[in-house]
Design a protein around this motif. Structure first.
Motif, mmCIF file in Angstrom:
data_model
loop_
_atom_site.group_PDB
_atom_site.id
_atom_site.type_symbol
_atom_site.label_atom_id
_atom_site.label_comp_id
_atom_site.label_asym_id
_atom_site.label_seq_id
_atom_site.Cartn_x
_atom_site.Cartn_y
_atom_site.Cartn_z
ATOM 1 N N PHE A 289 0.833 -1.201 0.000
ATOM 2 C CA PHE A 289 0.000 0.000 0.000
ATOM 3 C C PHE A 289 0.872 1.258 0.000
ATOM 4 C CE2 PHE A 289 -2.861 2.819 2.718
ATOM 5 C CZ PHE A 289 -3.774 3.096 1.709
ATOM 6 N N VAL A 290 1.896 1.264 0.843
ATOM 7 C CA VAL A 290 2.816 2.404 0.899
ATOM 8 C C VAL A 290 3.664 2.475 -0.372
ATOM 9 C CG1 VAL A 290 4.791 3.408 2.119
ATOM 10 C CG2 VAL A 290 2.890 2.421 3.421
ATOM 11 N N LEU A 291 4.080 1.318 -0.864
ATOM 12 C CA LEU A 291 4.932 1.287 -2.048
ATOM 13 C C LEU A 291 4.255 1.928 -3.252
ATOM 14 C CD1 LEU A 291 7.617 0.375 -3.305
ATOM 15 C CD2 LEU A 291 6.516 -1.813 -3.844
ATOM 16 N N ILE A 292 2.984 1.640 -3.473
ATOM 17 C CA ILE A 292 2.321 2.221 -4.640
ATOM 18 C C ILE A 292 2.158 3.726 -4.483
ATOM 19 C CG2 ILE A 292 -0.116 1.988 -3.950
ATOM 20 C CD1 ILE A 292 -0.594 0.948 -6.866
ATOM 21 N N ASP A 293 2.090 4.215 -3.240
ATOM 22 C CA ASP A 293 1.996 5.659 -3.053
ATOM 23 C C ASP A 293 3.303 6.361 -3.373
ATOM 24 O OD1 ASP A 293 0.517 8.028 -2.258
ATOM 25 O OD2 ASP A 293 1.916 8.114 -0.572
ATOM 26 N N TRP B 106 0.450 6.905 5.330
ATOM 27 C CA TRP B 106 -0.203 5.849 4.554
ATOM 28 C C TRP B 106 -0.105 4.505 5.266
ATOM 29 C CZ3 TRP B 106 -2.109 5.248 -0.702
ATOM 30 C CH2 TRP B 106 -2.470 6.472 -1.290
ATOM 31 N N ALA B 107 1.031 4.257 5.899
ATOM 32 C CA ALA B 107 1.193 3.016 6.656
ATOM 33 C C ALA B 107 0.208 2.964 7.823
ATOM 34 C CB ALA B 107 2.628 2.888 7.163
ATOM 35 N N VAL B 108 0.002 4.106 8.472
ATOM 36 C CA VAL B 108 -0.949 4.177 9.582
ATOM 37 C C VAL B 108 -2.363 3.882 9.096
ATOM 38 C CG1 VAL B 108 -2.052 5.748 11.236
ATOM 39 C CG2 VAL B 108 0.437 5.745 10.990
ATOM 40 N N VAL B 109 -2.764 4.511 7.984
ATOM 41 C CA VAL B 109 -4.104 4.278 7.428
ATOM 42 C C VAL B 109 -4.287 2.804 7.067
ATOM 43 C CG1 VAL B 109 -5.639 4.735 5.470
ATOM 44 C CG2 VAL B 109 -4.416 6.615 6.567
#
Length: 274
Positions: free
Chosen positions: A137-141, A179-182
């Motif tokens: 999830f974080v990587l794509i951001d 983003w990691a938190v979300v």
């Protein structure tokens, strides 16, 4: 009400690519998870994302300080100071990252060209799926946000900015931590709910490779869309950085699908193959 419906309609037109990705995600999700789980997943993710954006634009937590400039007010729907489509985008991004992690973590077997992937509650509610989903999830951001920051050069528009440019192509590292938190909060809540919802009959005995692989295809579809726009606006360094960051992920995925990675063998009661 009429004003709300008008703005919603304008948002559908202005952000048609967002709603296309969302519609694909919802269709894939319902085909595998069912309506109840799909509703919980998308509603929980949207609520967590919106609250975190609402908070961060006022307190700097968890994404760090940034602000929406309201340049598209009257053209699309806002909830308070947050564009509706922005918090909505988190839903299909987390969903596709979740399905990609399920493919990576699930034990798989094949016969000929067939790939067997179960929809196992023990796997999908595991810590390994949670951790890997957050990472993907974080990587794509890291591809999306540098492009979104340059929205004035494509059809997104310049809708937000940071008071101080960050280290990663102008994006602060705090943004990725947010983003990691979300991802962690939203998926943790969903996994908690998933354990308590009735399990679909014979779910773990059935081959669910098709919807899981469609989820992976959606993830890569979003990635390719953003990379294509990145190169289109003349940012090859950002584009090639994104491609290089995904080479290991893609290589491992291809090895997984080819059966070349070590994996736990499926027990007979979960094999689902005659």
């Amino acid at each position: 009400m009429m004003e709300f419906l008008s703005l919603l309609g304008k948002t559908l037109v202005l952000r048609s690519y967002v709603f296309l990705f969302l519609a694909l995600a919802l269709g894939i999700a319902v085909s595998l998870m069912g309506r109840a789980r799909t509703a919980f997943f998308f509603l929980v993710t949207w609520a967590v994302a919106f609250l975190c954006e609402f908070s961060s634009t006022r307190t700097g937590i968890p994404f760090g300080w940034y602000f929406y400039n309201g340049s598209t007010r009257g053209q699309e729907l806002y909830i308070s100071n947050v564009p509706f489509m922005d918090s909505l985008s988190f839903t299909f991004l987390l969903f596709s990252a979740y399905f990609l992690s399920l493919v990576f973590v699930s034990p798989s077997r094949g016969r000929g060209t067939e790939i067997f992937l179960p929809y196992d509650p023990a796997i999908r509610t595991s810590w390994s799926v949670l951790g890997l989903t957050v990472m993907l999830f974080v990587l794509i951001d890291t591809v999306i946000d540098p492009l979104a920051l340059r929205g004035d050069r494509w059809f997104l528009g310049k809708i937000y900015d940071y008071p101080t440019p960050g280290l990663h192509f102008g994006v602060p590292i705090a943004n990725y931590l947010g983003w990691a938190v979300v991802g962690f909060i939203a998926l943790s809540v969903f996994q908690w709910l998933d354990r308590r919802l009735p399990e679909p009959s014979a779910a773990r005995h059935t081959n669910r490779a098709a919807p899981l692989l469609l989820g992976c295809a959606l993830y890569y579809g979003v990635l390719v869309f953003n990379l294509a726009v990145t190169f289109w606006i003349g940012e090859p360094l950002i584009g090639w950085s994104g491609i290089l960051s995904y080479l290991p992920v893609t290589a491992f995925l291809l090895l997984k699908l080819a059966g070349r990675l070590p994996a736990q063998a499926l027990s007979p009661d979960r094999e689902g193959l005659s």
